[in-house]
Design a protein around this motif. Structure first.
Motif, PDB file in Angstrom:
ATOM      1  N   CYS A 277      34.466  59.659  64.678  1.00  0.00           N
ATOM      2  CA  CYS A 277      35.104  59.985  63.392  1.00  0.00           C
ATOM      3  C   CYS A 277      35.693  58.719  62.786  1.00  0.00           C
ATOM      4  N   SER A 278      35.392  58.451  61.530  1.00  0.00           N
ATOM      5  CA  SER A 278      35.858  57.248  60.847  1.00  0.00           C
ATOM      6  C   SER A 278      37.333  57.324  60.463  1.00  0.00           C
ATOM      7  N   VAL A 279      37.909  58.538  60.560  1.00  0.00           N
ATOM      8  CA  VAL A 279      39.314  58.729  60.180  1.00  0.00           C
ATOM      9  C   VAL A 279      40.242  58.613  61.392  1.00  0.00           C
ATOM     10  N   CYS A 280      39.935  59.418  62.466  1.00  0.00           N
ATOM     11  CA  CYS A 280      40.832  59.459  63.621  1.00  0.00           C
ATOM     12  C   CYS A 280      40.220  58.906  64.902  1.00  0.00           C
ATOM     13  N   ALA A 281      38.975  58.425  64.808  1.00  0.00           N
ATOM     14  CA  ALA A 281      38.263  57.807  65.935  1.00  0.00           C
ATOM     15  C   ALA A 281      37.903  58.773  67.065  1.00  0.00           C
ATOM     16  N   LYS A 282      38.055  60.058  66.858  1.00  0.00           N
ATOM     17  CA  LYS A 282      37.646  61.025  67.882  1.00  0.00           C
ATOM     18  C   LYS A 282      36.122  60.966  68.026  1.00  0.00           C
ATOM     19  N   GLU A 283      35.672  61.081  69.269  1.00  0.00           N
ATOM     20  CA  GLU A 283      34.240  60.930  69.522  1.00  0.00           C
ATOM     21  C   GLU A 283      33.566  62.258  69.856  1.00  0.00           C
ATOM     22  N   PHE A 284      32.277  62.346  69.492  1.00  0.00           N
ATOM     23  CA  PHE A 284      31.521  63.580  69.693  1.00  0.00           C
ATOM     24  C   PHE A 284      30.131  63.266  70.247  1.00  0.00           C
ATOM     25  N   THR A 285      29.611  64.210  71.027  1.00  0.00           N
ATOM     26  CA  THR A 285      28.266  64.080  71.583  1.00  0.00           C
ATOM     27  C   THR A 285      27.213  64.369  70.534  1.00  0.00           C
ATOM     28  N   TRP A 286      27.491  65.335  69.656  1.00  0.00           N
ATOM     29  CA  TRP A 286      26.508  65.798  68.681  1.00  0.00           C
ATOM     30  C   TRP A 286      26.928  65.446  67.257  1.00  0.00           C
ATOM     31  N   LYS A 287      25.982  65.098  66.438  1.00  0.00           N
ATOM     32  CA  LYS A 287      26.237  64.762  65.038  1.00  0.00           C
ATOM     33  C   LYS A 287      26.783  65.977  64.288  1.00  0.00           C
ATOM     34  N   GLY A 288      26.252  67.182  64.647  1.00  0.00           N
ATOM     35  CA  GLY A 288      26.713  68.417  63.999  1.00  0.00           C
ATOM     36  C   GLY A 288      28.184  68.683  64.251  1.00  0.00           C
ATOM     37  N   ASP A 289      28.652  68.368  65.483  1.00  0.00           N
ATOM     38  CA  ASP A 289      30.070  68.576  65.811  1.00  0.00           C
ATOM     39  C   ASP A 289      30.962  67.629  65.019  1.00  0.00           C
ATOM     40  N   LEU A 290      30.489  66.377  64.832  1.00  0.00           N
ATOM     41  CA  LEU A 290      31.244  65.413  64.032  1.00  0.00           C
ATOM     42  C   LEU A 290      31.347  65.894  62.587  1.00  0.00           C
ATOM     43  N   LYS A 291      30.251  66.444  62.083  1.00  0.00           N
ATOM     44  CA  LYS A 291      30.201  66.938  60.693  1.00  0.00           C
ATOM     45  C   LYS A 291      31.228  68.046  60.484  1.00  0.00           C
ATOM     46  N   LYS A 292      31.278  68.972  61.470  1.00  0.00           N
ATOM     47  CA  LYS A 292      32.255  70.077  61.396  1.00  0.00           C
ATOM     48  C   LYS A 292      33.683  69.532  61.458  1.00  0.00           C
ATOM     49  N   HIS A 293      33.901  68.553  62.353  1.00  0.00           N
ATOM     50  CA  HIS A 293      35.223  67.972  62.521  1.00  0.00           C
ATOM     51  C   HIS A 293      35.717  67.301  61.246  1.00  0.00           C
ATOM     52  N   MET A 294      34.805  66.624  60.536  1.00  0.00           N
ATOM     53  CA  MET A 294      35.175  65.898  59.313  1.00  0.00           C
ATOM     54  C   MET A 294      35.798  66.811  58.269  1.00  0.00           C
ATOM     55  N   ARG A 295      35.425  68.081  58.340  1.00  0.00           N
ATOM     56  CA  ARG A 295      35.977  69.049  57.375  1.00  0.00           C
ATOM     57  C   ARG A 295      37.487  69.243  57.551  1.00  0.00           C
ATOM     58  N   THR A 296      37.974  68.966  58.770  1.00  0.00           N
ATOM     59  CA  THR A 296      39.429  69.084  58.986  1.00  0.00           C
ATOM     60  C   THR A 296      40.173  67.992  58.225  1.00  0.00           C
ATOM     61  N   HIS A 297      39.493  66.886  57.910  1.00  0.00           N
ATOM     62  CA  HIS A 297      40.094  65.824  57.142  1.00  0.00           C
ATOM     63  C   HIS A 297      39.858  66.005  55.646  1.00  0.00           C
ATOM     64  N   THR A 298      38.680  66.486  55.294  1.00  0.00           N
ATOM     65  CA  THR A 298      38.339  66.587  53.870  1.00  0.00           C
ATOM     66  C   THR A 298      38.806  67.898  53.238  1.00  0.00           C
ATOM     67  N   GLY A 299      39.016  68.910  54.112  1.00  0.00           N
ATOM     68  CA  GLY A 299      39.425  70.220  53.595  1.00  0.00           C
ATOM     69  C   GLY A 299      38.262  71.047  53.121  1.00  0.00           C
ATOM     70  N   GLU A 300      37.045  70.502  53.286  1.00  0.00           N
ATOM     71  CA  GLU A 300      35.838  71.223  52.867  1.00  0.00           C
ATOM     72  C   GLU A 300      35.646  72.448  53.737  1.00  0.00           C
ATOM     73  N   LYS A 301      35.289  73.550  53.119  1.00  0.00           N
ATOM     74  CA  LYS A 301      35.036  74.791  53.847  1.00  0.00           C
ATOM     75  C   LYS A 301      33.547  75.002  54.050  1.00  0.00           C
ATOM     76  N   SER A 302      33.176  75.390  55.282  1.00  0.00           N
ATOM     77  CA  SER A 302      31.754  75.621  55.566  1.00  0.00           C
ATOM     78  C   SER A 302      31.300  76.901  54.913  1.00  0.00           C
ATOM     79  N   LEU A 303      30.027  76.922  54.530  1.00  0.00           N
ATOM     80  CA  LEU A 303      29.454  78.097  53.856  1.00  0.00           C
ATOM     81  C   LEU A 303      29.120  79.177  54.861  1.00  0.00           C
TER      82      LEU A 303
END
Length: 303
Positions: A277-303
Motif C-alpha cells: 500500500c502506497s499510503v500505509c505500507a501494509k503488504e498483501f499477497t494478492w493484487k485484489g486484496d490491495l485494491k480492496k484495502h485502498m478503498r479504506t483510504h479513498t472511501g470508495e465503496k465497492s459495487l
C-alpha cells in the motif's frame, strides 16, 4: 559389387528381395540381421548399455552414441555432394540428399503421399489412425508425435534448455526462444503494419498483428466455436473443455490449467507479499486484496 563370402552375399540380397527372416517376439517387427533385432529388443526392455561420457545420456546402440558425441564436439563429417551442407550422422545426410534427388521411398498405406524419411511417414500415419503412441510417464497424457511429448515432459520437470544469448532468459521450447529474440532483442524491424505503421522484426508477428485490425480470428474451438487470433490462445482455451492441468505445484502437487494460476498459487507457500500500500505500507499477497484495502483510504465503496 563383389562379396568375399557367400553368407555376406546372401544377407545383401535380402535388401533387394525384402526378405526379413528375424521377427521381434513383442511387436512382430522384422529384421535382416540378428544384431539389428538385438538392438531393437532394447526398445522393449528399456536397456541402454551405451552411455555418453560427457552428459551421461544413454543409448541402445553404439552408433547413435557416436552420432550424439558429435553434438558435443561439433564434428560434422558427412558432406552433401550437391550443396556441401554437412551432417553429424550418415543417416541425416542420406535423408537430406533426398531433398535434391526427389526420392521419397516411404509411401503412406492409407493415401498417395510419399515421404523422404520413415519418421515423417510414421508421423503422417497418425493423421489416418488417430493413434497417440507416446504416453507421458508422469500424467499419462498421450501424444501423436515424439516431439510433442518431448516438449510436454518439460512441464513436469521444469526444464528450460533453450537460453537466450542476449539476456540469458530460458525457454522450454526452441520456438519460444526464437520469438523472444525477434520481439525483444532484434534491432532491425523491417516489417511495417500498413494500418498503424508499427514495425515488427518478423513477418509472422506482423501477420498476427494484422488480424487485430481485420478482426480475423482463424482459430476456432471445435467444442464451443469460440474463435481466436492466435493458435496458442486456442490451445489454452481448450483446457476449459478437456480439463487439462499441465502446471503442477512442486510443493503440494495441486495442478492448474494456466501458468499464471500456478505462479499465484505458489505465493500461498512462499508467503510472498509483493503488493504494498502506497499510503500505509501494509503488504498483501494478492493484487485484489490491495485494491480492496485502498478503498479504506479513498472511501470508495465497492459495487
Amino acid at each position: 559389387m563383389g562379396f568375399s563370402e557367400k553368407g555376406i552375399l546372401k544377407t545383401h540380397m535380402m535388401t533387394h528381395t525384402g526378405e526379413r527372416p528375424l521377427g521381434c517376439t513383442v511387436c512382430s517387427k522384422t529384421f535382416i540381421l540378428n544384431s539389428h533385432l538385438k538392438v531393437h529388443m532394447r526398445s522393449h526392455t528399456g536397456e541402454r548399455p551405451f552411455s555418453c561420457p560427457v552428459c551421461s545420456k544413454e543409448f541402445v546402440a553404439k552408433s547413435p552414441l557416436n552420432a550424439h558425441l558429435r553434438a558435443h564436439t561439433g564434428e560434422k563429417p558427412h558432406k552433401c555432394t550437391f550443396c556441401s551442407k554437412c551432417f553429424s550422422s550418415k543417416g541425416g545426410l542420406k535423408i537430406h540428399t533426398r531433398a535434391h534427388t526427389g526420392e521419397k521411398p516411404f509411401k503412406c498405406p492409407f493415401c498417395a503421399l510419399e515421404f523422404a524419411a520413415r519418421s515423417s511417414l510414421n508421423t503422417h500415419v497418425t493423421v489416418h489412425t488417430g493413434g497417440k503412441p507416446f504416453k507421458c510417464s508422469v500424467c499419462e497424457k498421450e501424444f501423436a508425435y515424439k516431439s510433442e511429448i518431448k516438449k510436454h515432459v518439460r512441464i513436469h520437470g521444469g526444464e528450460k534448455p533453450f537460453r537466450c544469448p542476449v539476456c540469458s532468459k530460458c525457454f522450454k521450447v526452441d520456438k519460444y526462444l526464437k520469438e523472444h529474440v525477434t520481439r525483444t532483442h532484434a534491432e532491425e524491424k523491417p516489417y511495417k503494419c500498413p494500418v498503424c505503421a508499427k514495425d515488427f522484426a518478423g513477418r509472422s508477428i506482423l501477420n498476427r498483428h494484422m488480424r487485430g485490425h481485420a478482426g480475423v480470428k482463424p482459430f476456432e474451438c471445435p467444442v464451443c466455436s469460440k474463435c481466436f487470433f492466435v493458435k496458442y490462445s486456442l490451445k489454452k482455451h481448450m483446457r476449459i473443455h478437456t480439463g487439462e492441468r499441465p502446471f503442477s505445484c512442486a510443493v503440494c502437487a495441486k495442478s492448474f490449467s494456466y501458468k499464471y494460476c500456478l505462479t499465484s498459487h505458489m505465493k500461498t507457500h512462499t508467503q510472498e507479499k509483493a503488493f504494498s500500500c502506497s499510503v500505509c505500507a501494509k503488504e498483501f499477497t494478492w493484487k485484489g486484496d490491495l485494491k480492496k484495502h485502498m478503498r479504506t483510504h479513498t472511501g470508495e465503496k465497492s459495487l
